[in-house]
Design a protein around this motif. Structure first.
Motif, PDB file in Angstrom:
ATOM      1  N   GLY A 117       0.713  -1.149  -0.124  1.00  0.00           N
ATOM      2  CA  GLY A 117       0.051  -0.154   0.009  1.00  0.00           C
ATOM      3  C   GLY A 117       0.826   1.430  -0.012  1.00  0.00           C
ATOM      4  O   GLY A 117       0.344   2.303   0.482  1.00  0.00           O
ATOM      5  N   PHE A 118       2.014   1.149  -0.479  1.00  0.00           N
ATOM      6  CA  PHE A 118       3.186   2.319  -0.607  1.00  0.00           C
ATOM      7  C   PHE A 118       3.290   2.661  -1.995  1.00  0.00           C
ATOM      8  O   PHE A 118       3.189   1.929  -2.732  1.00  0.00           O
ATOM      9  N   ALA A 119       3.768   4.044  -2.229  1.00  0.00           N
ATOM     10  CA  ALA A 119       4.178   4.399  -3.636  1.00  0.00           C
ATOM     11  C   ALA A 119       5.589   3.610  -3.783  1.00  0.00           C
ATOM     12  O   ALA A 119       6.335   3.294  -2.690  1.00  0.00           O
ATOM     13  N   ASN A 120       5.901   3.605  -5.103  1.00  0.00           N
ATOM     14  CA  ASN A 120       7.025   2.709  -5.505  1.00  0.00           C
ATOM     15  C   ASN A 120       8.202   3.314  -4.589  1.00  0.00           C
ATOM     16  O   ASN A 120       9.026   2.606  -4.275  1.00  0.00           O
ATOM     17  N   GLY A 121       8.411   4.625  -4.916  1.00  0.00           N
ATOM     18  CA  GLY A 121       9.600   5.352  -4.600  1.00  0.00           C
ATOM     19  C   GLY A 121       9.618   5.225  -2.815  1.00  0.00           C
ATOM     20  O   GLY A 121      10.812   5.588  -2.445  1.00  0.00           O
ATOM     21  N   ALA A 122       8.549   4.891  -2.317  1.00  0.00           N
ATOM     22  CA  ALA A 122       8.453   4.778  -0.723  1.00  0.00           C
ATOM     23  C   ALA A 122       9.512   3.781  -0.292  1.00  0.00           C
ATOM     24  O   ALA A 122       9.817   3.779   1.011  1.00  0.00           O
ATOM     25  N   LEU A 123       9.759   2.823  -1.030  1.00  0.00           N
ATOM     26  CA  LEU A 123      10.676   1.606  -0.446  1.00  0.00           C
ATOM     27  C   LEU A 123      12.046   2.060  -0.299  1.00  0.00           C
ATOM     28  O   LEU A 123      12.825   1.444   0.265  1.00  0.00           O
ATOM     29  N   LYS A 124      12.514   3.011  -1.178  1.00  0.00           N
ATOM     30  CA  LYS A 124      14.075   3.148  -1.255  1.00  0.00           C
ATOM     31  C   LYS A 124      14.519   3.724   0.010  1.00  0.00           C
ATOM     32  O   LYS A 124      15.691   3.114   0.206  1.00  0.00           O
ATOM     33  N   PRO A 125      13.987   4.407   0.858  1.00  0.00           N
ATOM     34  CA  PRO A 125      14.510   4.883   2.196  1.00  0.00           C
ATOM     35  C   PRO A 125      15.020   3.448   2.931  1.00  0.00           C
ATOM     36  O   PRO A 125      15.827   3.445   3.778  1.00  0.00           O
ATOM     37  N   TYR A 126      14.138   2.615   2.765  1.00  0.00           N
ATOM     38  CA  TYR A 126      14.134   1.192   3.642  1.00  0.00           C
ATOM     39  C   TYR A 126      14.944   0.102   3.048  1.00  0.00           C
ATOM     40  O   TYR A 126      15.694  -0.451   3.731  1.00  0.00           O
ATOM     41  N   PHE A 127      14.816   0.080   1.713  1.00  0.00           N
ATOM     42  CA  PHE A 127      15.539  -0.948   0.842  1.00  0.00           C
ATOM     43  C   PHE A 127      16.060  -0.538  -0.507  1.00  0.00           C
ATOM     44  O   PHE A 127      14.970  -0.464  -1.306  1.00  0.00           O
ATOM     45  N   PRO A 128      17.056   0.165  -0.383  1.00  0.00           N
ATOM     46  CA  PRO A 128      17.516   0.519  -1.752  1.00  0.00           C
ATOM     47  C   PRO A 128      17.561  -0.356  -3.094  1.00  0.00           C
ATOM     48  O   PRO A 128      17.180   0.094  -4.272  1.00  0.00           O
ATOM     49  N   THR A 129      17.467  -1.748  -2.922  1.00  0.00           N
ATOM     50  CA  THR A 129      17.387  -2.774  -3.820  1.00  0.00           C
ATOM     51  C   THR A 129      16.489  -3.886  -3.426  1.00  0.00           C
ATOM     52  O   THR A 129      16.297  -4.108  -2.215  1.00  0.00           O
ATOM     53  N   LYS A 130      16.327  -4.819  -4.314  1.00  0.00           N
ATOM     54  CA  LYS A 130      15.341  -5.790  -4.022  1.00  0.00           C
ATOM     55  C   LYS A 130      16.338  -6.905  -3.299  1.00  0.00           C
ATOM     56  O   LYS A 130      15.771  -7.549  -2.384  1.00  0.00           O
ATOM     57  N   ASP A 131      17.410  -6.990  -3.527  1.00  0.00           N
ATOM     58  CA  ASP A 131      18.407  -7.865  -3.026  1.00  0.00           C
ATOM     59  C   ASP A 131      18.612  -7.518  -1.316  1.00  0.00           C
ATOM     60  O   ASP A 131      18.609  -8.158  -0.649  1.00  0.00           O
ATOM     61  N   ASP A 132      18.521  -6.221  -1.059  1.00  0.00           N
ATOM     62  CA  ASP A 132      18.668  -5.754   0.217  1.00  0.00           C
ATOM     63  C   ASP A 132      17.344  -5.869   1.056  1.00  0.00           C
ATOM     64  O   ASP A 132      17.447  -6.619   2.198  1.00  0.00           O
ATOM     65  N   LEU A 133      16.274  -6.038   0.476  1.00  0.00           N
ATOM     66  CA  LEU A 133      15.194  -6.456   1.124  1.00  0.00           C
ATOM     67  C   LEU A 133      15.064  -8.075   1.149  1.00  0.00           C
ATOM     68  O   LEU A 133      14.465  -8.557   2.097  1.00  0.00           O
ATOM     69  N   LEU A 134      15.630  -8.742   0.291  1.00  0.00           N
ATOM     70  CA  LEU A 134      15.740 -10.254   0.367  1.00  0.00           C
ATOM     71  C   LEU A 134      16.634 -10.494   1.581  1.00  0.00           C
ATOM     72  O   LEU A 134      16.041 -11.451   2.356  1.00  0.00           O
ATOM     73  N   THR A 135      17.534 -10.118   1.743  1.00  0.00           N
ATOM     74  CA  THR A 135      18.417 -10.093   2.694  1.00  0.00           C
ATOM     75  C   THR A 135      17.944  -9.710   4.190  1.00  0.00           C
ATOM     76  O   THR A 135      18.053 -10.549   5.013  1.00  0.00           O
ATOM     77  N   PHE A 136      16.925  -8.765   4.206  1.00  0.00           N
ATOM     78  CA  PHE A 136      16.411  -8.434   5.298  1.00  0.00           C
ATOM     79  C   PHE A 136      15.418  -9.565   6.003  1.00  0.00           C
ATOM     80  O   PHE A 136      15.216  -9.847   6.829  1.00  0.00           O
ATOM     81  N   ALA A 137      14.733  -9.777   4.834  1.00  0.00           N
ATOM     82  CA  ALA A 137      13.662 -10.818   4.819  1.00  0.00           C
ATOM     83  C   ALA A 137      14.024 -12.255   5.531  1.00  0.00           C
ATOM     84  O   ALA A 137      13.518 -12.718   6.253  1.00  0.00           O
ATOM     85  N   PHE A 138      15.074 -12.580   4.848  1.00  0.00           N
ATOM     86  CA  PHE A 138      15.998 -13.793   5.429  1.00  0.00           C
ATOM     87  C   PHE A 138      16.197 -13.630   6.846  1.00  0.00           C
ATOM     88  O   PHE A 138      16.030 -14.391   7.806  1.00  0.00           O
ATOM     89  N   ARG A 139      16.880 -12.775   7.335  1.00  0.00           N
ATOM     90  CA  ARG A 139      17.335 -12.341   8.461  1.00  0.00           C
ATOM     91  C   ARG A 139      16.236 -12.315   9.582  1.00  0.00           C
ATOM     92  O   ARG A 139      15.964 -12.841  10.446  1.00  0.00           O
ATOM     93  N   HIS A 140      15.033 -11.731   8.888  1.00  0.00           N
ATOM     94  CA  HIS A 140      13.894 -11.654   9.785  1.00  0.00           C
ATOM     95  C   HIS A 140      13.086 -13.194   9.990  1.00  0.00           C
ATOM     96  O   HIS A 140      12.594 -13.238  10.994  1.00  0.00           O
ATOM     97  N   VAL A 141      13.162 -13.932   9.007  1.00  0.00           N
ATOM     98  CA  VAL A 141      12.662 -15.299   9.108  1.00  0.00           C
ATOM     99  C   VAL A 141      13.402 -15.916  10.305  1.00  0.00           C
ATOM    100  O   VAL A 141      12.683 -16.706  11.108  1.00  0.00           O
ATOM    101  N   PHE A 142      14.813 -15.763  10.085  1.00  0.00           N
ATOM    102  CA  PHE A 142      15.632 -16.643  11.153  1.00  0.00           C
ATOM    103  C   PHE A 142      15.382 -15.983  12.293  1.00  0.00           C
ATOM    104  O   PHE A 142      15.141 -16.828  13.342  1.00  0.00           O
ATOM    105  N   ASN A 143      15.291 -14.684  12.662  1.00  0.00           N
ATOM    106  CA  ASN A 143      14.971 -14.193  13.990  1.00  0.00           C
ATOM    107  C   ASN A 143      13.567 -14.470  14.561  1.00  0.00           C
ATOM    108  O   ASN A 143      13.291 -14.893  15.609  1.00  0.00           O
ATOM    109  N   ARG A 144      12.484 -14.734  13.541  1.00  0.00           N
ATOM    110  CA  ARG A 144      11.230 -15.024  14.049  1.00  0.00           C
ATOM    111  C   ARG A 144      11.383 -16.166  14.407  1.00  0.00           C
ATOM    112  O   ARG A 144      10.731 -16.805  15.468  1.00  0.00           O
ATOM    113  N   THR A 145      11.958 -17.357  13.776  1.00  0.00           N
ATOM    114  CA  THR A 145      11.958 -18.634  14.005  1.00  0.00           C
ATOM    115  C   THR A 145      12.582 -18.877  15.296  1.00  0.00           C
ATOM    116  O   THR A 145      12.108 -19.618  16.162  1.00  0.00           O
ATOM    117  N   ASN A 146      13.715 -18.243  15.574  1.00  0.00           N
ATOM    118  CA  ASN A 146      14.682 -18.159  16.748  1.00  0.00           C
ATOM    119  C   ASN A 146      13.691 -17.667  18.009  1.00  0.00           C
ATOM    120  O   ASN A 146      13.825 -18.319  19.234  1.00  0.00           O
TER     121      ASN A 146
END
Length: 196
Positions: A40-69
């Protein structure tokens, strides 16, 4: 007065949107534009949080691992030995939609980690942490006399980790988020063999 934005909350919303897209459409469809739309955000609103899709995927992996832990810490609190090991493994197994979706995030990350030393290091550190925890539970069980197999604990942990990671692959490939049958029974069968 400017609106106050909770940046951590915004990142989690974006990760959740990423998971939903990956679960429905696969990693290739999880473009920054689609993720922004899903969240529900504008496309450009992601850049301050995740400059690239790769950054987002890395954060998502860490989040999965932390949530599982976090789930593991909750279910193993006050336990030791085989009960703690069993509870640990059940939290990693893809036994419901949430954990299947987590597997669908982790597997594309593994694919990228094959050729990316930084991502490979994140995965290796995660698995080393799990290995150490599982080894501790096996050692406690052996001291308590509930494990008598001659197979050494490090080998047993390696087998269990391979089972857990393989189950994630099977679940991610199963059609329509269907849980692979028999995962609990396979885990119980493995644990039963430890008393031999």
């Amino acid at each position: 007065m400017p609106k106050i934005v909770d940046h951590d909350q915004r990142r989690l919303e974006l990760v959740d949107a990423t998971w939903r897209i990956i679960a429905r459409l696969g990693i290739e469809s999880a473009t920054m534009r689609e993720i922004a739309l899903e969240a529900g955000f504008a496309n450009g609103a992601l850049k301050p949080y995740f400059p690239t899709k790769d950054d987002l995927l890395t954060f998502a992996f860490r989040h999965v691992f932390n949530r599982t832990n976090e789930r593991i810490a909750e279910v193993t609190a006050g336990q030791s030995g085989l009960p703690a090991l069993r509870a640990f493994c059940v939290e990693v197994l893809p036994l419901d939609e949430e954990r299947i979706n987590e597997a669908r995030v982790v597997i594309p990350f593994w694919q990228k980690a094959i050729n990316d030393p930084d991502k490979a290091l994140i995965h290796r550190a995660s698995m080393e942490q799990w290995f150490a925890e599982m080894l501790k539970y096996l050692s406690e069980a052996r001291e308590a006399g509930t494990i008598s197999t001659a197979v050494d604990d490090a080998t047993l942990v390696g087998q269990l980790l391979n089972f857990l990671l393989g189950a994630q692959i099977s679940a991610a490939l199963a059609p329509d988020g269907r849980v692979e049958p028999g995962l609990n029974e396979q885990l119980e069968g493995f644990l039963a063999l430890l008393g031999c």
